[in-house]
Design a protein around this motif. Structure first.
Motif, PDB file in Angstrom:
ATOM      1  N   ALA A 246       0.813  -1.214   0.000  1.00  0.00           N
ATOM      2  CA  ALA A 246       0.000   0.000   0.000  1.00  0.00           C
ATOM      3  C   ALA A 246       0.848   1.267   0.000  1.00  0.00           C
ATOM      4  CB  ALA A 246      -0.928   0.002   1.206  1.00  0.00           C
ATOM      5  N   LEU A 247       2.067   1.194   0.558  1.00  0.00           N
ATOM      6  CA  LEU A 247       2.938   2.361   0.665  1.00  0.00           C
ATOM      7  C   LEU A 247       4.020   2.381  -0.403  1.00  0.00           C
ATOM      8  CD1 LEU A 247       3.271   2.286   4.553  1.00  0.00           C
ATOM      9  CD2 LEU A 247       1.874   3.872   3.207  1.00  0.00           C
ATOM     10  N   SER A 248       3.999   1.388  -1.304  1.00  0.00           N
ATOM     11  CA  SER A 248       5.024   1.308  -2.340  1.00  0.00           C
ATOM     12  C   SER A 248       4.642   2.156  -3.548  1.00  0.00           C
ATOM     13  CB  SER A 248       5.235  -0.147  -2.772  1.00  0.00           C
ATOM     14  OG  SER A 248       4.100  -0.621  -3.471  1.00  0.00           O
ATOM     15  N   ASP A 249       5.608   2.305  -4.455  1.00  0.00           N
ATOM     16  CA  ASP A 249       5.347   3.019  -5.703  1.00  0.00           C
ATOM     17  C   ASP A 249       4.888   2.077  -6.798  1.00  0.00           C
ATOM     18  OD1 ASP A 249       6.178   5.777  -4.946  1.00  0.00           O
ATOM     19  OD2 ASP A 249       8.065   4.757  -4.523  1.00  0.00           O
ATOM     20  N   LEU A 250       5.351   0.839  -6.768  1.00  0.00           N
ATOM     21  CA  LEU A 250       4.846  -0.173  -7.680  1.00  0.00           C
ATOM     22  C   LEU A 250       5.210  -1.557  -7.179  1.00  0.00           C
ATOM     23  CD1 LEU A 250       6.984  -0.797 -10.833  1.00  0.00           C
ATOM     24  CD2 LEU A 250       7.665   0.959  -9.231  1.00  0.00           C
ATOM     25  N   VAL A 251       4.522  -2.552  -7.729  1.00  0.00           N
ATOM     26  CA  VAL A 251       4.716  -3.953  -7.355  1.00  0.00           C
ATOM     27  C   VAL A 251       5.005  -4.742  -8.619  1.00  0.00           C
ATOM     28  CG1 VAL A 251       3.566  -6.022  -6.440  1.00  0.00           C
ATOM     29  CG2 VAL A 251       3.226  -3.787  -5.323  1.00  0.00           C
ATOM     30  N   VAL A 252       5.960  -5.669  -8.522  1.00  0.00           N
ATOM     31  CA  VAL A 252       6.240  -6.612  -9.614  1.00  0.00           C
ATOM     32  C   VAL A 252       6.213  -8.003  -9.000  1.00  0.00           C
ATOM     33  CG1 VAL A 252       7.803  -7.320 -11.453  1.00  0.00           C
ATOM     34  CG2 VAL A 252       7.742  -4.915 -10.734  1.00  0.00           C
ATOM     35  N   THR A 257      -1.497 -13.597  -5.840  1.00  0.00           N
ATOM     36  CA  THR A 257      -2.139 -12.897  -4.733  1.00  0.00           C
ATOM     37  C   THR A 257      -1.583 -11.493  -4.548  1.00  0.00           C
ATOM     38  OG1 THR A 257      -2.663 -14.947  -3.577  1.00  0.00           O
ATOM     39  CG2 THR A 257      -2.561 -12.950  -2.252  1.00  0.00           C
ATOM     40  N   MET A 258      -0.271 -11.334  -4.590  1.00  0.00           N
ATOM     41  CA  MET A 258       0.310 -10.013  -4.364  1.00  0.00           C
ATOM     42  C   MET A 258      -0.056  -9.050  -5.487  1.00  0.00           C
ATOM     43  SD  MET A 258       4.106  -9.170  -2.976  1.00  0.00           S
ATOM     44  CE  MET A 258       3.722 -10.071  -1.482  1.00  0.00           C
ATOM     45  N   ASN A 259      -0.153  -9.569  -6.724  1.00  0.00           N
ATOM     46  CA  ASN A 259      -0.633  -8.734  -7.823  1.00  0.00           C
ATOM     47  C   ASN A 259      -2.025  -8.198  -7.519  1.00  0.00           C
ATOM     48  OD1 ASN A 259       1.618  -9.170  -9.423  1.00  0.00           O
ATOM     49  ND2 ASN A 259       0.711 -10.853 -10.560  1.00  0.00           N
ATOM     50  N   PRO A 268       0.087   0.637  -8.750  1.00  0.00           N
ATOM     51  CA  PRO A 268       0.544   0.116 -10.052  1.00  0.00           C
ATOM     52  C   PRO A 268       1.223  -1.238  -9.882  1.00  0.00           C
ATOM     53  CG  PRO A 268       1.143   2.422  -9.809  1.00  0.00           C
ATOM     54  CD  PRO A 268       0.625   1.977  -8.470  1.00  0.00           C
ATOM     55  N   VAL A 269       0.871  -2.201 -10.743  1.00  0.00           N
ATOM     56  CA  VAL A 269       1.399  -3.556 -10.566  1.00  0.00           C
ATOM     57  C   VAL A 269       1.639  -4.197 -11.919  1.00  0.00           C
ATOM     58  CG1 VAL A 269      -0.974  -4.418 -10.253  1.00  0.00           C
ATOM     59  CG2 VAL A 269       0.953  -5.834  -9.540  1.00  0.00           C
ATOM     60  N   TYR A 270       2.768  -4.908 -12.005  1.00  0.00           N
ATOM     61  CA  TYR A 270       3.174  -5.638 -13.200  1.00  0.00           C
ATOM     62  C   TYR A 270       3.278  -7.120 -12.864  1.00  0.00           C
ATOM     63  CZ  TYR A 270       4.756  -1.055 -14.949  1.00  0.00           C
ATOM     64  OH  TYR A 270       4.830   0.261 -15.353  1.00  0.00           O
ATOM     65  N   THR A 271       2.930  -7.983 -13.826  1.00  0.00           N
ATOM     66  CA  THR A 271       3.080  -9.416 -13.635  1.00  0.00           C
ATOM     67  C   THR A 271       4.160  -9.975 -14.550  1.00  0.00           C
ATOM     68  OG1 THR A 271       1.988 -11.577 -13.706  1.00  0.00           O
ATOM     69  CG2 THR A 271       1.214  -9.930 -15.288  1.00  0.00           C
ATOM     70  N   THR A 272       4.990 -10.854 -13.995  1.00  0.00           N
ATOM     71  CA  THR A 272       5.978 -11.596 -14.781  1.00  0.00           C
ATOM     72  C   THR A 272       5.654 -13.089 -14.738  1.00  0.00           C
ATOM     73  OG1 THR A 272       7.494 -11.880 -12.913  1.00  0.00           O
ATOM     74  CG2 THR A 272       7.774  -9.899 -14.257  1.00  0.00           C
ATOM     75  N   ASP A 281      -6.835 -12.720 -13.553  1.00  0.00           N
ATOM     76  CA  ASP A 281      -5.779 -11.865 -14.086  1.00  0.00           C
ATOM     77  C   ASP A 281      -6.103 -11.371 -15.493  1.00  0.00           C
ATOM     78  OD1 ASP A 281      -4.371 -12.048 -11.779  1.00  0.00           O
ATOM     79  OD2 ASP A 281      -2.883 -13.478 -12.498  1.00  0.00           O
ATOM     80  N   GLU A 282      -6.750 -12.204 -16.280  1.00  0.00           N
ATOM     81  CA  GLU A 282      -7.187 -11.761 -17.606  1.00  0.00           C
ATOM     82  C   GLU A 282      -8.114 -10.552 -17.490  1.00  0.00           C
ATOM     83  OE1 GLU A 282      -7.139 -16.034 -20.042  1.00  0.00           O
ATOM     84  OE2 GLU A 282      -8.961 -15.358 -19.027  1.00  0.00           O
ATOM     85  N   GLU A 283      -9.022 -10.600 -16.541  1.00  0.00           N
ATOM     86  CA  GLU A 283      -9.949  -9.491 -16.338  1.00  0.00           C
ATOM     87  C   GLU A 283      -9.226  -8.238 -15.861  1.00  0.00           C
ATOM     88  OE1 GLU A 283     -13.590  -7.434 -16.189  1.00  0.00           O
ATOM     89  OE2 GLU A 283     -13.059  -9.342 -17.135  1.00  0.00           O
ATOM     90  N   LEU A 284      -8.290  -8.393 -14.937  1.00  0.00           N
ATOM     91  CA  LEU A 284      -7.532  -7.239 -14.442  1.00  0.00           C
ATOM     92  C   LEU A 284      -6.713  -6.596 -15.554  1.00  0.00           C
ATOM     93  CD1 LEU A 284      -6.289  -8.528 -10.966  1.00  0.00           C
ATOM     94  CD2 LEU A 284      -7.991  -6.741 -11.402  1.00  0.00           C
TER      95      LEU A 284
END
Length: 328
Positions: A246-252, A257-259, A268-272, A281-284
């Protein structure tokens, strides 16, 4: 509880059940940060079994041992209902002991797990983003199949407010990135994925970044620590990951679950993720709340406007009612 995320899912549901006067007993498998997170959230659990490791034979042996131990443990306790998050051992045990059970999950391609768990369960409760036809092959069809709107994370984070103490020791002038490795021991994530190590290497050498890596296993922790990259931080124990997100600038994250926690919190979040994407995830991705990453240089490494992002809160009692419908 068989994985770290299950602690978070069930925390508000356990609270609601106990407020209603229910006697709730919890079992947990020794895997990843599950036991540490139970301790962090003040939840007592009976530890039964452990993860079987990478091999199919090891998983089979661990499942057999856990099934036997669960039956011995539950046989004399006269439970009215069993609730699981993807724990096929729990629904299989409940079926053997003639106890109504409900299971929930939000990734539909864990084939063996769902063949066992869904067929044994009385009710299967999943997000409505998963097309029902993908679940029919597991024996999960209406009225056995029940679906809820949104993300499970929007339910269990409904009462969440971040604790800024999680930032102690971090350089808050830099771009804060949270990294989660892939579920390397899972049968549904067998293919090698070089993108996440490339991302760790890129961010770990970036002078404007403070990247906090949250490993799933001790093996992953030792691997990342051995890289000795200047911008990486690896906590020694389980942390308040939701506050950190919640306090981060982005998540990878290479997991799920974390995504979805980041998406639920408006971060903002990226998936690898290197496996097959599920319906959630398709919907997101269609909604623009989750971005597939193909090159770490494409990351938007800017400080986030604290007012940016919109989060969704949903009543966890509504999810609990779907799970308890197994009693009907």
């Amino acid at each position: 509880m068989t994985a770290s995320a299950h602690v978070l899912v069930f925390r508000p549901l356990i609270k609601l059940l106990r407020e209603r006067g229910a006697n709730v007993e919890i079992t947990a498998r020794d895997y990843a940060q599950t036991l540490q997170l139970l301790e962090l959230h003040g939840i007592d659990a009976n530890v039964i079994g452990k993860h079987g490791g990478r091999s199919r034979l090891g998983k089979l042996r661990a499942m057999r041992a856990r099934l036997q131990a669960l039956r011995r443990w539950a046989r004399e306790r006269q439970f009215d209902v069993a609730l699981a998050h993807g724990s096929h051992e729990l629904t299989m045990t409940a079926r053997r002991l003639d106890i109504p059970s409900a299971t929930t999950f939000d990734y539909e391609y864990a084939w063996l797990q769902h063949q066992l768990g869904c067929r044994a369960a009385t009710k299967v409760v999943v997000p409505d983003a998963i097309p029902p036809e993908r679940l029919a092959k597991y024996g999960a069809r209406p009225p056995k199949l029940l679906q809820y709107p949104g993300l499970k994370e929007e339910y269990y984070l409904a009462d969440f407010e971040p604790n800024r103490a999680v930032l102690d020791g971090l350089d808050q002038r830099r771009v804060l990135v949270v990294l989660r490795p892939p579920p390397a021991v899972s049968l549904y994530h067998r293919h090698s994925n070089p993108l996440f190590p490339q991302t760790v290497d890129f961010l770990g050498r970036h002078g404007d970044v403070q990247a906090v890596v949250l490993p799933r296993t001790e093996e992953q922790r030792e691997f990342v620590r051995g890289l000795d990259l200047p911008s990486l931080v690896i906590p020694e124990r389980a942390v308040d990951a939701q506050s950190l997100i919640a306090l981060s600038d982005l998540v990878v994250s290479a997991g799920g679950t974390m995504n979805r926690e980041a998406a639920a919190l408006g971060i903002p979040v990226y998936t690898t993720y290197g496996g097959r994407l599920g319906g959630v995830d398709e919907e997101l991705i269609r909604e623009g709340r989750l971005k597939p990453l193909t090159d770490p240089r494409a990351l938007d490494l800017r400080k986030r406007d604290s007012a940016a992002g919109e989060r969704v809160r949903r009543d966890p009692a509504s999810m609990l009612e779907l799970l308890l419908s197994a009693l009907d």
